[in-house]
Design an enzyme around this catalytic site. Structure first.
Site, PDB file in Angstrom:
ATOM      1  N   GLN A  17       0.848  -1.471  -0.121  1.00 25.28           N
ATOM      2  CA  GLN A  17       0.144   0.048   0.101  1.00 25.28           C
ATOM      3  C   GLN A  17       0.786   1.331  -0.045  1.00 25.28           C
ATOM      4  O   GLN A  17       0.731   2.081  -0.753  1.00 25.28           O
ATOM      5  CB  GLN A  17      -1.126   0.170   1.026  1.00 25.28           C
ATOM      6  CG  GLN A  17      -2.035   1.165   1.331  1.00 25.28           C
ATOM      7  CD  GLN A  17      -2.781   1.314   2.313  1.00 25.28           C
ATOM      8  OE1 GLN A  17      -3.408   2.291   2.731  1.00 25.28           O
ATOM      9  NE2 GLN A  17      -3.097   0.390   3.043  1.00 25.28           N
ATOM     10  N   GLU A 139       1.055  -1.149   8.515  1.00 21.87           N
ATOM     11  CA  GLU A 139       0.211  -0.360   8.705  1.00 21.87           C
ATOM     12  C   GLU A 139       0.271  -0.067  10.436  1.00 21.87           C
ATOM     13  O   GLU A 139       0.689   0.923  10.820  1.00 21.87           O
ATOM     14  CB  GLU A 139      -1.021  -0.273   8.350  1.00 21.87           C
ATOM     15  CG  GLU A 139      -2.128   0.667   8.808  1.00 21.87           C
ATOM     16  CD  GLU A 139      -1.843   2.142   8.209  1.00 21.87           C
ATOM     17  OE1 GLU A 139      -1.498   2.232   7.143  1.00 21.87           O
ATOM     18  OE2 GLU A 139      -2.002   3.025   9.053  1.00 21.87           O
ATOM     19  N   ASP A 168       0.537   3.689   5.991  1.00 22.86           N
ATOM     20  CA  ASP A 168       0.908   3.359   4.736  1.00 22.86           C
ATOM     21  C   ASP A 168       0.372   4.441   3.827  1.00 22.86           C
ATOM     22  O   ASP A 168       1.399   5.067   3.093  1.00 22.86           O
ATOM     23  CB  ASP A 168      -0.086   2.054   4.312  1.00 22.86           C
ATOM     24  CG  ASP A 168       0.643   0.877   4.755  1.00 22.86           C
ATOM     25  OD1 ASP A 168       1.857   0.732   5.067  1.00 22.86           O
ATOM     26  OD2 ASP A 168      -0.178  -0.036   4.638  1.00 22.86           O
ATOM     27  N   GLY A 247      -8.550  20.513  20.008  1.00 20.31           N
ATOM     28  CA  GLY A 247      -8.039  21.834  19.318  1.00 20.31           C
ATOM     29  C   GLY A 247      -8.040  23.150  20.446  1.00 20.31           C
ATOM     30  O   GLY A 247      -8.236  24.165  20.003  1.00 20.31           O
ATOM     31  N   GLY A 248      -8.579  22.780  21.694  1.00 21.36           N
ATOM     32  CA  GLY A 248      -8.793  23.884  22.430  1.00 21.36           C
ATOM     33  C   GLY A 248     -10.299  24.156  22.396  1.00 21.36           C
ATOM     34  O   GLY A 248     -10.619  25.032  23.418  1.00 21.36           O
TER      35      GLY A 248
HETATM   36  C1  COA Z   1       5.732  -4.629   3.133  1.00 19.12           C
HETATM   37  C2  COA Z   1       6.914  -5.615   3.575  1.00 19.12           C
HETATM   38  C3  COA Z   1       6.882  -5.991   5.010  1.00 19.12           C
HETATM   39  C4  COA Z   1       6.798  -6.732   2.727  1.00 19.12           C
HETATM   40  O1  COA Z   1       7.814  -7.884   2.935  1.00 19.12           O
HETATM   41  P1  COA Z   1       8.051  -9.024   1.838  1.00 19.12           P
HETATM   42  O2  COA Z   1       6.677  -9.419   1.443  1.00 19.12           O
HETATM   43  O3  COA Z   1       8.691 -10.220   2.518  1.00 19.12           O
HETATM   44  O4  COA Z   1       8.892  -8.544   0.385  1.00 19.12           O
HETATM   45  P2  COA Z   1      10.176  -8.021   0.639  1.00 19.12           P
HETATM   46  O5  COA Z   1      10.112  -6.300   0.673  1.00 19.12           O
HETATM   47  O6  COA Z   1      11.217  -8.421   1.510  1.00 19.12           O
HETATM   48  O7  COA Z   1      10.622  -8.444  -0.834  1.00 19.12           O
HETATM   49  C5  COA Z   1      10.676  -9.869  -0.961  1.00 19.12           C
HETATM   50  C6  COA Z   1      11.707 -10.345  -2.110  1.00 19.12           C
HETATM   51  O8  COA Z   1      11.094 -10.446  -3.350  1.00 19.12           O
HETATM   52  C7  COA Z   1      12.238  -9.787  -4.201  1.00 19.12           C
HETATM   53  N1  COA Z   1      11.498  -9.190  -5.501  1.00 19.12           N
HETATM   54  C8  COA Z   1      10.660  -8.254  -5.307  1.00 19.12           C
HETATM   55  N2  COA Z   1      10.569  -7.883  -6.901  1.00 19.12           N
HETATM   56  C9  COA Z   1      11.145  -8.789  -7.568  1.00 19.12           C
HETATM   57  C10 COA Z   1      11.136  -9.117  -8.903  1.00 19.12           C
HETATM   58  N3  COA Z   1      10.656  -8.455  -9.738  1.00 19.12           N
HETATM   59  N4  COA Z   1      11.766 -10.064  -9.450  1.00 19.12           N
HETATM   60  C11 COA Z   1      12.457 -10.756  -8.654  1.00 19.12           C
HETATM   61  N5  COA Z   1      12.683 -10.802  -7.050  1.00 19.12           N
HETATM   62  C12 COA Z   1      11.967  -9.593  -6.673  1.00 19.12           C
HETATM   63  C13 COA Z   1      12.896  -9.103  -3.395  1.00 19.12           C
HETATM   64  O9  COA Z   1      14.261  -8.820  -4.024  1.00 19.12           O
HETATM   65  C14 COA Z   1      13.089  -9.736  -2.093  1.00 19.12           C
HETATM   66  O10 COA Z   1      14.224 -10.557  -2.130  1.00 19.12           O
HETATM   67  P3  COA Z   1      15.153 -10.876  -0.857  1.00 19.12           P
HETATM   68  O11 COA Z   1      14.279 -11.119   0.350  1.00 19.12           O
HETATM   69  O12 COA Z   1      15.851 -12.271  -1.344  1.00 19.12           O
HETATM   70  O13 COA Z   1      16.074  -9.734  -0.740  1.00 19.12           O
HETATM   71  C15 COA Z   1       8.330  -4.939   3.445  1.00 19.12           C
HETATM   72  O14 COA Z   1       8.655  -5.163   2.214  1.00 19.12           O
HETATM   73  C16 COA Z   1       8.494  -3.788   4.047  1.00 19.12           C
HETATM   74  O15 COA Z   1       9.115  -3.895   5.176  1.00 19.12           O
HETATM   75  N6  COA Z   1       8.729  -2.751   3.453  1.00 19.12           N
HETATM   76  C17 COA Z   1       8.899  -1.289   3.723  1.00 19.12           C
HETATM   77  C18 COA Z   1       7.908  -0.862   4.628  1.00 19.12           C
HETATM   78  C19 COA Z   1       6.647  -0.680   3.964  1.00 19.12           C
HETATM   79  O16 COA Z   1       6.560  -0.343   2.770  1.00 19.12           O
HETATM   80  N7  COA Z   1       5.690  -1.184   4.550  1.00 19.12           N
HETATM   81  C20 COA Z   1       4.265  -1.228   4.283  1.00 19.12           C
HETATM   82  C21 COA Z   1       3.678  -2.019   3.202  1.00 19.12           C
HETATM   83  S1  COA Z   1       2.194  -1.216   2.980  1.00 19.12           S
END
Ligand code: COA
Length: 415
Positions: A17, A139, A168, A247-248
């Site tokens: 998001q 979030e 988010d 807000g007071g």
């Molecule tokens: C949201 C979140 C928790 C999700 O975590 P997740 O589902 O495990 O996803 P990640 O961001 O860790 O990415 C997963 C993997 O996909 C891989 N990937 C993503 N796009 C890719 C693509 N096109 N091709 C190949 N690999 C891909 C990434 O390189 C990563 O690999 P790695 O762990 O080996 O380095 C995390 O991305 C996060 O903390 N983001 C920052 C904060 C944020 O935006 N949070 C709010 C989300 S609404």
């Protein structure tokens, strides 16, 4: 008519998001947003909270309008080369991967700079540098760590998260401002830069008034506009203030006609000082306008509970819309508690493009929230979200790949 961000190309590496909210806004302002997704699967939200089998979810469609989708395996060596070509032709890379994911892919800030020194690299992370910098964050984690949850809810209950996605979508909005600011600075310096919006920071920014109150509390030991005054106890930290306005100007949520069966038959009522006499007239308590126990804000503070109970006796005789109409005639600030159903059906929101009906080839018609920011010279047309990889061939051709090369890359699993 042209668009404010015409000519800006965005490599959109966002998912879920926070990041998608940001790039959707930039797309609405005219940027060419190319969403890079994992082949076969795509943004995880495509399949989350589905209401129709095998069709992109509303979660996805409502966060990814006006974008193009390409699928690239960024861990495949040839896929990496495609990504490099994209980096060389885009102005901004936006990502919200877990900390370190972009580096692990081989795209460090230094490498991106080598490929394109004008590139702006914008990231959402859960936390800024510090003890939690490596954490994955969603979030409600951000709402809790940013101070929103500890200050939301009622004094006698647990912390509460809010339905507004301040962690988010709120952080996506902060990031979008950082990106356009960096684009503006680039016109002077010719250089890109990194933009970081941490979700904890974004939530805290929206909770700024609560840090104000923390310091007031430490200095004076109490805060008169909080419902804890004068009977409750104040502790060391800003307490939860229920529905107090903060807000007071004292405010509270009051029942309206129909509250017994309609969970949203309520109105927010503010007893603003300049209109106190009018409030007394409307609710039939004319004597309160001059009674020294009620005539001034200071005299009213210890009696707010009883005052709101009296006002509620009046609001319960009116629907929230009737009350709104009557109170607005006298400039008495108030707001009906609108349900999502009422908002979805509100004609004026349709007229301004804040609520938009969009047609989608596989899901059909659905409602979405359009661009809440209106520019007079850059109108927003909300276009449906892309299907997974819908624009892969188109974007590859723009990057100079021949049809044969595209077939070869596809066979190699790079795209
Ligand atoms: C949201 C979140 C928790 C999700 O975590 P997740 O589902 O495990 O996803 P990640 O961001 O860790 O990415 C997963 C993997 O996909 C891989 N990937 C993503 N796009 C890719 C693509 N096109 N091709 C190949 N690999 C891909 C990434 O390189 C990563 O690999 P790695 O762990 O080996 O380095 C995390 O991305 C996060 O903390 N983001 C920052 C904060 C944020 O935006 N949070 C709010 C989300 S609404």
């Amino acid at each position: 008519m042209g668009k404010a961000l015409d000519g800006v190309r965005i490599l959109d590496f966002t998912h879920v998001q926070s990041g998608p909210t940001c790039t959707q806004l930039l797309a609405w302002f005219g940027a060419d947003v190319i969403k890079v997704e994992r082949a076969g699967a795509g943004d995880i939200t495509r399949e989350q909270l589905r209401d129709i089998p095998d069709v992109d979810s509303l979660y996805f469609t409502m966060l990814n309008h006006n974008k193009r989708s390409v699928t690239i395996d960024t861990k495949n060596p040839e896929g990496k080369q495609v990504l490099e070509a994209l980096i060389q032709t885009c102005d901004v890379l936006v990502e919200n991967f877990a900390p370190g994911a972009l580096d692990r892919m081989g795209f460090t800030w230094e490498r991106i700079q080598e490929l394109n020194p004008r590139m702006i690299v914008a990231s959402v992370k859960g936390f800024g540098p510090g003890p939690y910098e490596d954490c994955k964050v969603y979030e409600n984690v951000a709402q809790c760590a940013g101070g929103a949850a500890s200050t939301t809810g009622f004094d006698d209950g647990p912390p509460v998260v809010t339905g507004a996605q301040i962690g988010d979508s709120g952080t996506g909005l902060h990031l979008a401002l950082g990106i356009v600011t960096a684009l503006f600075q680039r016109t002077q310096t010719g250089r890109g830069q990194r933009v970081l919006a941490a979700m904890q920071d974004g939530v805290l920014n929206l909770c700024r008034v609560k840090l104000r109150d923390q310091q007031r509390l430490e200095r004076t030991g109490m805060m008169k506009e909080y419902p804890q005054y004068p009977n409750g106890e104040f502790g060391e930290a800003v307490p939860r203030a229920g529905n107090a306005s903060g807000g007071g100007q004292p405010g509270w949520i009051l029942k309206c006609k129909g509250w017994e069966t309609d969970p949203n038959a309520y109105i927010y009522f503010i007893t603003q000082a300049p209109v106190w006499a009018k409030i007394c007239n409307v609710i039939g308590k004319e004597e309160w306008a001059t009674d020294p126990d009620y005539a001034t804000p200071a005299a009213r503070l210890p009696r707010l509970k009883d005052i709101f109970a009296e006002i509620e006796r009046w609001t319960m005789t009116k629907t929230k819309f009737e009350a709104m109409q009557i109170l607005n005639k006298y400039d008495i600030p108030c707001g009906p508690i609108l349900s999502m159903k009422e908002i979805a059906e509100e004609p004026s929101l349709r007229k301004t493009g804040t609520i938009v009906e969009v047609d989608h080839p596989t899901r059909g018609k659905y409602l979405t929230v359009g661009n809440p920011i209106k520019l007079s010279d850059s109108p927003t047309e909300v276009r449906r979200s892309p299907l997974l990889g819908e624009h892969t061939d188109e974007v590859m051709a723009e990057l100079g790949y021949s049809p044969e090369q595209i077939i070869a890359l596809r066979t190699a699993g790079a795209i």
